[in-house]
Scaffold this motif. Structure first.
Motif, mmCIF file in Angstrom:
data_model
loop_
_atom_site.group_PDB
_atom_site.id
_atom_site.type_symbol
_atom_site.label_atom_id
_atom_site.label_comp_id
_atom_site.label_asym_id
_atom_site.label_seq_id
_atom_site.Cartn_x
_atom_site.Cartn_y
_atom_site.Cartn_z
ATOM 1 N N GLY A 192 10.317 -8.497 7.951
ATOM 2 C CA GLY A 192 9.168 -9.383 7.904
ATOM 3 C C GLY A 192 8.261 -9.323 9.115
ATOM 4 O O GLY A 192 7.047 -9.551 9.005
ATOM 5 N N GLU A 193 8.814 -9.019 10.280
ATOM 6 C CA GLU A 193 7.993 -8.990 11.497
ATOM 7 C C GLU A 193 6.927 -7.897 11.458
ATOM 8 O O GLU A 193 5.929 -7.978 12.186
ATOM 9 N N PHE A 194 7.123 -6.883 10.628
ATOM 10 C CA PHE A 194 6.176 -5.765 10.573
ATOM 11 C C PHE A 194 5.086 -5.976 9.523
ATOM 12 O O PHE A 194 4.231 -5.115 9.337
ATOM 13 N N SER A 195 5.122 -7.102 8.828
ATOM 14 C CA SER A 195 4.204 -7.364 7.722
ATOM 15 C C SER A 195 3.214 -8.466 8.080
ATOM 16 O O SER A 195 3.533 -9.391 8.825
ATOM 17 N N GLN A 196 2.025 -8.368 7.512
ATOM 18 C CA GLN A 196 1.010 -9.400 7.691
ATOM 19 C C GLN A 196 1.121 -10.495 6.627
ATOM 20 O O GLN A 196 0.421 -11.502 6.700
ATOM 21 N N VAL A 197 1.971 -10.299 5.623
ATOM 22 C CA VAL A 197 2.148 -11.302 4.573
ATOM 23 C C VAL A 197 2.971 -12.463 5.133
ATOM 24 O O VAL A 197 4.028 -12.236 5.730
#
Length: 362
Positions: A192-197
Motif C-alpha cells: 500500500g505504501e507504493f500506491s496513491q489509492v
C-alpha cells in the motif's frame, strides 16, 4: 435483507473462546519472576540479557507505534508473524472445516489458497479479468460466490501481487454494500505504501466487516523481522488473539520494528518509497521499448509484471547476469510472465542490460 452482526461470521465454537492464557498475559507485578519456568540466567551469547524472558504477546511500544502509523486504535490491531499469520488466523477463526468457503482472485498471492486448504475450507477462485487497463477483480463473480455459494471470507489484494494494480475504494465499498455483511472482506495492502489509492482503512467506520492487512516487510525493509498486522473491529481482533500462539513477536524483532518506525527512520523510508516509484516508471518505460517484451503492466507496487515472447530465455538471461526474478509462468493467465522487483538504479540497469543483450542475441 438485514445485515448480520460481525461476530456471526466467526465459527460458532470459537465465539467466547478464551484461548491459552500464558504467563505474560496476566497483569502481575513483581521483581522476582518465577511464574513462566524461564531460566534465571541469560544465555552467554545474549549480550543484552534480553532474551531469557518470554516476550510480551503484543508489545505495547510496538502496538502504539503501529496504531499511530496506520491511524487506528491499538485495540483494533493485532500484531503477528507477517501478514501470513493474519491470513491463517482469519481463515481458522471464521471457517468451519469441510463446510465454509474462501474467495480468492487468481493470479494472486498464494497464501490465501494455502490457508484455506490447511483449514479444509473450500476455495472459490474468481479469476481476475485481464483488460486494457490491466488485471481487475470480477466483482459480480465475487458477489455471487458469497451470496450464492456462502463464502465466509473474500481476499482482495490491493495493490495486487503479482499483477500490481490497486483497487479503487469505490469498487470495494460497492461490493460491501452488495454483500451486506454476509462475508468478511479482507483487503491485503502489503504494498500500500507504493500506491496513491487511499487505504481501505478509511472504509471501516462505515463497514465493520472490513479487515485490512499491513506489513513492515516491504516499504519498511524489515522482512526478516516478520512483523505484520491485521486491523479490524476490536471484537474480531479479540477472537483472533484468542486463536493466536502465545508469544508471536520475538523481543529483538519488536525492538527493531519500534526503532524502524522512529521519525528519522520513517523519513528515510518515505525517501526510498519515492525513489522506488521513480525507478518503477523508468524501468517500465525502458522494458516496454525492448524487443521481445509483449507487455509491461502498470503497477502501484514495488514490482513490475512483464510478459515476454520468450519468458524462458529472459529468465535464463537474467540468471546468467546474476539477477533473480520471480517466474510466474505456473500461475493462472501468466504463462509468459516474470515479476521483477524494483531494485536500486544500478540493479535495474543490470536487468535492462541483461534483457537487451538477450534480445540482440535472439
Amino acid at each position: 435483507m438485514s445485515k448480520p452482526d460481525l461476530l456471526e461470521l466467526v465459527r460458532p465454537d470459537l465465539r467466547g473462546f478464551g484461548g491459552y492464557k500464558s504467563a505474560r498475559s496476566e497483569d502481575l507485578r513483581g521483581d522476582v519472576w518465577l511464574n513462566a519456568n524461564e531460566s534465571a540466567w541469560s544465555n552467554p551469547a545474549d549480550a543484552n540479557a534480553s532474551s531469557r524472558r518470554y516476550p510480551d504477546p503484543q508489545p505495547a511500544a510496538l502496538k502504539t507505534a503501529l496504531a499511530g502509523l496506520y491511524g487506528c486504535a491499538p485495540e483494533e490491531l493485532l500484531i503477528g508473524r507477517g501478514s501470513d499469520e493474519a491470513i491463517d488466523l482469519l481463515v481458522r477463526a471464521l471457517c468451519v472445516a469441510g463446510q465454509d468457503a474462501v474467495v480468492a482472485t487468481p493470479p494472486v498471492f498464494g497464501m490465501y489458497a494455502v490457508s484455506a486448504r490447511l483449514q479444509d475450507a473450500r476455495l472459490i477462485a474468481v479469476p481476475l479479468i485481464d483488460g486494457a487497463e490491466g488485471f481487475a477483480p470480477d466483482f459480480d463473480g465475487i458477489a455471487g460466490a458469497v451470496l450464492e455459494q456462502g463464502a465466509k471470507i473474500v481476499f482482495l489484494c490491493s495493490p495486487a501481487n503479482p499483477t500490481g494494480a490497486s483497487i479503487a475504494l469505490a469498487r470495494i465499498e460497492a461490493l460491501l454494500q452488495t454483500l451486506q455483511g454476509r462475508a468478511l472482506v479482507v483487503v491485503d495492502e502489503a504494498y500500500g505504501e507504493f500506491s496513491q489509492v487511499p487505504s481501505a482503512l478509511t472504509l471501516r467506520a462505515r463497514h465493520p466487516e472490513v479487515a485490512v492487512l499491513r506489513t513492515l516487510s516491504k516499504a519498511h525493509a524489515l522482512a526478516a523481522a516478520r512483523v505484520g498486522v491485521v486491523i479490524a473491529d476490536p471484537r474480531l481482533i479479540a477472537v483472533l488473539r484468542a486463536c493466536q500462539a502465545p508469544y508471536p513477536v520475538p523481543t529483538p524483532c519488536a525492538e527493531l520494528a519500534v526503532a524502524g518506525l522512529s521519525p528519522g527512520a520513517l523519513a528515510s523510508t518515505r525517501a526510498r518509497i519515492a525513489l522506488v516509484i521513480e525507478e518503477r516508471a523508468r524501468l517500465a518505460c525502458a522494458l516496454s521499448a525492448l524487443p521481445g517484451v509483449r507487455r509491461v503492466y502498470a503497477s502501484d507496487a514495488n514490482f513490475l509484471l512483464v510478459r515476454f515472447a520468450d519468458a524462458e530465455g529472459a529468465f535464463r538471461a537474467l540468471l546468467a547476469a546474476g539477477v533473480v526474478v520471480r517466474d510466474q509462468r505456473a500461475a493462472p493467465q501468466l504463462q509468459d510472465a516474470l515479476r521483477i522487483t524494483i531494485g536500486t538504479p544500478e540493479q535495474n540497469a543490470r536487468v535492462l542490460a541483461a534483457l537487451s543483450a538477450q534480445a540482440v542475441a535472439a
